[in-house]
Design a protein around this motif. Structure first.
Motif, PDB file in Angstrom:
ATOM      1  N   LEU A 119      27.632 -13.154  19.749  1.00  0.00           N
ATOM      2  CA  LEU A 119      26.691 -13.294  18.639  1.00  0.00           C
ATOM      3  C   LEU A 119      25.247 -13.110  19.091  1.00  0.00           C
ATOM      4  O   LEU A 119      24.440 -12.498  18.382  1.00  0.00           O
ATOM      5  N   GLU A 120      24.913 -13.623  20.267  1.00  0.00           N
ATOM      6  CA  GLU A 120      23.551 -13.467  20.780  1.00  0.00           C
ATOM      7  C   GLU A 120      23.235 -12.003  21.077  1.00  0.00           C
ATOM      8  O   GLU A 120      22.139 -11.518  20.783  1.00  0.00           O
ATOM      9  N   VAL A 121      24.206 -11.285  21.647  1.00  0.00           N
ATOM     10  CA  VAL A 121      23.989  -9.865  21.953  1.00  0.00           C
ATOM     11  C   VAL A 121      23.854  -9.064  20.659  1.00  0.00           C
ATOM     12  O   VAL A 121      22.960  -8.204  20.543  1.00  0.00           O
ATOM     13  N   LEU A 122      24.701  -9.324  19.668  1.00  0.00           N
ATOM     14  CA  LEU A 122      24.608  -8.607  18.389  1.00  0.00           C
ATOM     15  C   LEU A 122      23.282  -8.902  17.687  1.00  0.00           C
ATOM     16  O   LEU A 122      22.659  -7.996  17.106  1.00  0.00           O
ATOM     17  N   THR A 123      22.842 -10.138  17.747  1.00  0.00           N
ATOM     18  CA  THR A 123      21.555 -10.486  17.146  1.00  0.00           C
ATOM     19  C   THR A 123      20.415  -9.757  17.858  1.00  0.00           C
ATOM     20  O   THR A 123      19.481  -9.258  17.207  1.00  0.00           O
ATOM     21  N   GLY A 124      20.491  -9.674  19.181  1.00  0.00           N
ATOM     22  CA  GLY A 124      19.467  -8.953  19.941  1.00  0.00           C
ATOM     23  C   GLY A 124      19.439  -7.479  19.609  1.00  0.00           C
ATOM     24  O   GLY A 124      18.363  -6.881  19.470  1.00  0.00           O
ATOM     25  N   ILE A 125      20.620  -6.861  19.485  1.00  0.00           N
ATOM     26  CA  ILE A 125      20.681  -5.428  19.155  1.00  0.00           C
ATOM     27  C   ILE A 125      20.105  -5.165  17.769  1.00  0.00           C
ATOM     28  O   ILE A 125      19.308  -4.229  17.577  1.00  0.00           O
ATOM     29  N   ILE A 126      20.483  -5.977  16.789  1.00  0.00           N
ATOM     30  CA  ILE A 126      19.967  -5.798  15.424  1.00  0.00           C
ATOM     31  C   ILE A 126      18.452  -6.004  15.389  1.00  0.00           C
ATOM     32  O   ILE A 126      17.731  -5.274  14.719  1.00  0.00           O
ATOM     33  N   LEU A 130      15.730  -3.100  14.315  1.00  0.00           N
ATOM     34  CA  LEU A 130      14.923  -3.311  13.118  1.00  0.00           C
ATOM     35  C   LEU A 130      13.670  -4.138  13.392  1.00  0.00           C
ATOM     36  O   LEU A 130      13.213  -4.888  12.538  1.00  0.00           O
ATOM     37  N   PHE A 131      13.118  -4.006  14.599  1.00  0.00           N
ATOM     38  CA  PHE A 131      11.948  -4.807  14.959  1.00  0.00           C
ATOM     39  C   PHE A 131      10.720  -4.468  14.129  1.00  0.00           C
ATOM     40  O   PHE A 131       9.812  -5.266  13.993  1.00  0.00           O
ATOM     41  N   TRP A 132      10.672  -3.246  13.586  1.00  0.00           N
ATOM     42  CA  TRP A 132       9.520  -2.796  12.819  1.00  0.00           C
ATOM     43  C   TRP A 132       9.415  -3.485  11.466  1.00  0.00           C
ATOM     44  O   TRP A 132       8.361  -3.456  10.834  1.00  0.00           O
ATOM     45  N   THR A 133      10.512  -4.098  11.007  1.00  0.00           N
ATOM     46  CA  THR A 133      10.435  -4.855   9.748  1.00  0.00           C
ATOM     47  C   THR A 133       9.868  -6.240  10.047  1.00  0.00           C
ATOM     48  O   THR A 133       9.866  -6.700  11.182  1.00  0.00           O
ATOM     49  N   PHE A 134       9.423  -6.867   9.051  1.00  0.00           N
ATOM     50  CA  PHE A 134       8.809  -8.175   9.249  1.00  0.00           C
ATOM     51  C   PHE A 134       9.845  -9.306   9.211  1.00  0.00           C
ATOM     52  O   PHE A 134       9.766 -10.263   9.962  1.00  0.00           O
ATOM     53  N   ILE A 135      10.847  -9.163   8.356  1.00  0.00           N
ATOM     54  CA  ILE A 135      11.772 -10.270   8.106  1.00  0.00           C
ATOM     55  C   ILE A 135      12.883 -10.371   9.151  1.00  0.00           C
ATOM     56  O   ILE A 135      13.347 -11.464   9.452  1.00  0.00           O
ATOM     57  N   VAL A 136      13.321  -9.256   9.716  1.00  0.00           N
ATOM     58  CA  VAL A 136      14.454  -9.282  10.649  1.00  0.00           C
ATOM     59  C   VAL A 136      14.134 -10.057  11.931  1.00  0.00           C
ATOM     60  O   VAL A 136      14.943 -10.888  12.355  1.00  0.00           O
ATOM     61  N   PRO A 137      13.001  -9.846  12.582  1.00  0.00           N
ATOM     62  CA  PRO A 137      12.725 -10.661  13.770  1.00  0.00           C
ATOM     63  C   PRO A 137      12.611 -12.161  13.461  1.00  0.00           C
ATOM     64  O   PRO A 137      13.033 -12.995  14.261  1.00  0.00           O
ATOM     65  N   ILE A 138      12.061 -12.482  12.300  1.00  0.00           N
ATOM     66  CA  ILE A 138      11.979 -13.906  11.918  1.00  0.00           C
ATOM     67  C   ILE A 138      13.369 -14.480  11.683  1.00  0.00           C
ATOM     68  O   ILE A 138      13.699 -15.575  12.155  1.00  0.00           O
ATOM     69  N   ALA A 139      14.224 -13.734  10.962  1.00  0.00           N
ATOM     70  CA  ALA A 139      15.590 -14.196  10.709  1.00  0.00           C
ATOM     71  C   ALA A 139      16.376 -14.299  12.014  1.00  0.00           C
ATOM     72  O   ALA A 139      17.171 -15.236  12.201  1.00  0.00           O
ATOM     73  N   ALA A 140      16.154 -13.357  12.936  1.00  0.00           N
ATOM     74  CA  ALA A 140      16.837 -13.404  14.230  1.00  0.00           C
ATOM     75  C   ALA A 140      16.384 -14.615  15.039  1.00  0.00           C
ATOM     76  O   ALA A 140      17.195 -15.264  15.717  1.00  0.00           O
ATOM     77  N   GLY A 141      15.108 -14.942  14.968  1.00  0.00           N
ATOM     78  CA  GLY A 141      14.614 -16.131  15.661  1.00  0.00           C
ATOM     79  C   GLY A 141      15.214 -17.411  15.101  1.00  0.00           C
ATOM     80  O   GLY A 141      15.605 -18.312  15.859  1.00  0.00           O
TER      81      GLY A 141
END
Length: 176
Positions: A119-126, A130-141
């Motif tokens: 799960l951690e690796v999949l979250t890191g890949i996603i 999609l790092f250029w979006t604003f919401i995905v890095p926040i949701a991943a954190g």
């Protein structure tokens, strides 16, 4: 002249009506008047939220608790290494695999820790895609924090000697 004597007849005193009583109940209580300071429900069963009858001791069944599948000796011998699996991540998994190959208790926790790692690796890949979006890095954190809290809960479950599947990864059926 003598004053006239009047005979006074004692009238029965009606009990005061409380806000919860109806007038018919208060008249009925006044007619009986047998309480003499006792609880009017004395001797009657009070169920206090129970469903009447005999209540056997019931231990709820937890389908995610696998503690009974392992021996007490296996749990006590491998408890510390199983704790390392959750605390150290991938390095802890490698240490656990090298330390005890024949322990079913330890292999159970290695499988659960591998689910966390996937799960951690999949979250890191996603997040990287999609790092250029604003919401995905926040949701991943936030998801990373949830995974970390679940690892801590699993750690304390091992401290108690239990073998429960951690909360987030218990719905994933791979590595059963």
């Amino acid at each position: 002249m003598e004053p006239e004597k009047t005979e006074q007849v004692a009238q029965p005193v009606e009990p005061e009506q409380t806000s919860g009583q109806s007038q018919a109940e208060s008249q009925n209580a006044g007619a009986q008047n047998v309480n003499y300071g006792q609880n009017p429900n004395y001797g009657q069963s009070q169920n206090y939220g129970q469903q009447g009858g005999y209540q056997p001791n019931y231990t709820p069944y937890d389908p995610y608790d696998h503690t009974s599948e392992f021996t007490a000796k296996d749990i006590s011998d491998n408890k510390v290494i199983a704790m390392l699996v959750y605390l150290m991540g991938t390095i802890g998994i490698i240490v656990a695999l090298l330390a005890s190959k024949d322990s079913p208790y330890l292999s159970f926790h290695v499988r659960q820790a591998l689910k966390f790692t996937v799960l951690e690796v999949l979250t890191g890949i996603i997040t990287l895609l999609l790092f250029w979006t604003f919401i995905v890095p926040i949701a991943a954190g936030i998801f990373g924090i949830v995974l970390y809290v679940c690892k801590i809960i699993a750690f304390f479950s091992i401290c108690k000697g239990n073998a429960k599947e951690p909360y987030v990864v218990r719905s994933f059926n791979f590595l059963k």
